[in-house]
Design an enzyme around this catalytic site. Structure first.
Site, short mmCIF file in Angstrom:
data_model
loop_
_atom_site.label_atom_id
_atom_site.label_comp_id
_atom_site.label_asym_id
_atom_site.label_seq_id
_atom_site.Cartn_x
_atom_site.Cartn_y
_atom_site.Cartn_z
CB THR A 1 -30.29 15.21 34.54
OG1 THR A 1 -30.92 15.25 35.82
CG2 THR A 1 -30.10 13.75 34.16
CG ASP A 2 -29.42 16.87 39.69
OD1 ASP A 2 -30.34 16.38 39.00
OD2 ASP A 2 -29.63 17.64 40.65
CD GLU A 3 -33.89 13.13 37.93
OE1 GLU A 3 -34.29 11.96 37.93
OE2 GLU A 3 -34.61 14.09 37.61
CE1 TYR B 1 -34.19 12.35 31.76
CE2 TYR B 1 -34.17 12.68 34.14
CZ TYR B 1 -33.88 13.13 32.87
OH TYR B 1 -33.30 14.36 32.70
CE LYS C 1 -29.92 13.53 29.72
NZ LYS C 1 -29.84 14.23 28.39
#
Length: 382
Positions: free
Chosen positions: A155-157, A181, A185
């Site tokens: 993810t870009d998060e 989260y 990741k």
């Protein structure tokens, strides 16, 4: 083998040629939102079988795969990626040429309430999967070994948050995760990178922006707004609604993953985005306007149901993806604009109310009550 269906597919979809009659891929988390879209698209495009390994937690739904129920190319196995022995047995039995790793706990709000589950699945689970894959890959010979791939979907998060005038995330943006989260990741991304540099494992990583589309579990913004709007419920907007995200249609994301799996450079990261930066409030306004056209209320607009609730802790203000690397190196770019993709999405939810009703039960309803009831109360007390 089932006949290849090349119809009604995005121009970005790649038709794969099997080099061996017994080749197949292993997909983890293939009953979830993105994973199930990937599996269905994969089998619509070619005859290479898929071993679909999913734990079937709250967001893993076999009804997402109902169209494949009689398809012999789809082999579903229920299991946990933390179970290295189970994964190892599957690899030894089926001998896949690639692993595409979607399985993850994925909702930021859930990670705030239950961070331990995210560490278990996203960090420990990815480690267990890597260990099983490394042992399997190490035992391969010749073309089987050189051709094997482990593709990790992230993810870009992991990159943190951007200011309003900051350039979008690139593959070299430093990691700065701000939620349990995104931290979990980020840890899994680092493990995948380490297995390439330490052991030489043939890995690839993709970091995507916010996905939307069919079969999206209704705790996420877009399906939640569609569902609540039609039920006459409030449409909850965190804070001022000016959090900006880049929106990526799930079919485009799946085509990007296929392209990276086919031609990505080993050990490299590819950011996948839709070039659609929009504030959450603008997304909700768009959904209300589409619903006003496709499924109008007896009177008034769905916009009248918008309600502002307390923002979540540590809410990142802006994400934006620079997807030029994957276009430059692999020739991929999204086929859908937000306007075309979001209309398809709303229409899918209107046409699939039985699926929506089935998932809106039990654990999901308890989650919505837990997450939003406290925010409504806090907002009223301000």
């Amino acid at each position: 083998m089932a006949r290849i269906n090349k119809n009604t597919q995005s121009t970005n979809l790649v038709i794969y040629k099997q080099e061996k009659d017994n080749s197949m891929i292993l997909v983890t988390g293939g009953a979830g939102f993105i994973g199930s879209n990937f599996v269905r698209d994969w089998l619509a495009l070619n005859d290479e079988p898929v071993i679909n390994f999913d734990k079937l937690t709250y967001a893993g739904n076999l009804s997402n795969l109902a169209s494949l129920e009689q398809d012999p190319r789809h082999i579903f196995v229920r299991g946990d990626i933390c179970d290295t022995a189970h994964i190892s047995r599957l690899l030894a039995e089926h001998k896949p040429r690639a692993i595409v790793h979607f399985a993850a706990e994925s909702h930021v709000d859930r990670s705030i309430h239950s961070p331990g589950e995210f560490i278990s699945t996203n960090v420990n689970g990815t480690f267990s999967l890597l260990e099983a894959a490394r042992a399997y890959w190490s035992g391969l010979d010749g073309d089987d070994k050189s051709g094997f791939r482990f593709l990790h979907v992230s993810t870009d998060e992991v990159y943190g948050t951007l200011g309003p005038n900051d350039p979008p995330f690139t593959e070299t943006t430093p990691y700065a995760p701000n939620s349990p989260y995104s931290a979990s990741k980020a840890a899994s991304d680092h493990l995948v990178r380490a297995y390439f540099h330490t052991y030489g494992m043939p890995v690839l990583t993709t970091n995507c922006s916010n996905n939307y589309g069919s079969f999206h579990f209704p705790e996420k913004l877009i399906p939640l707004i569609i569902s609540n709007a039609r039920a006459g419920k409030p449409l909850p907007i965190y804070g001022d609604g000016m959090q900006v995200r880049d929106w990526l249609y799930v079919g485009d994301h799946c085509s990007a993953i296929r392209r990276v799996l086919e031609a990505g450079r080993l050990g490299k990261v590819y950011n996948v985005g839709g070039w659609n930066e929009m504030a959450n409030l603008e997304v909700v306004h768009t959904l209300c306007d589409i619903l006003d056209t496709l499924d109008p209320k007896a009177s008034g607009s769905y916009r009248e149901q918008i309600t502002y609730v307390q923002d979540r802790p540590g809410h990142d203000r802006r994400y934006a993806i620079d997807a030029r690397k994957i276009e430059r190196e692999l020739g991929w770019k999204p086929a859908e604009t937000f306007a075309t993709g979001i209309r398809k999405t709303v229409q899918w939810y209107l046409d699939n109310q039985a699926w929506v009703r089935d998932v809106q039960s039990g654990d999901y309803l308890k989650w919505v009550e837990k997450n939003y009831a406290a925010r409504d109360t806090a907002q009223e007390q301000k």
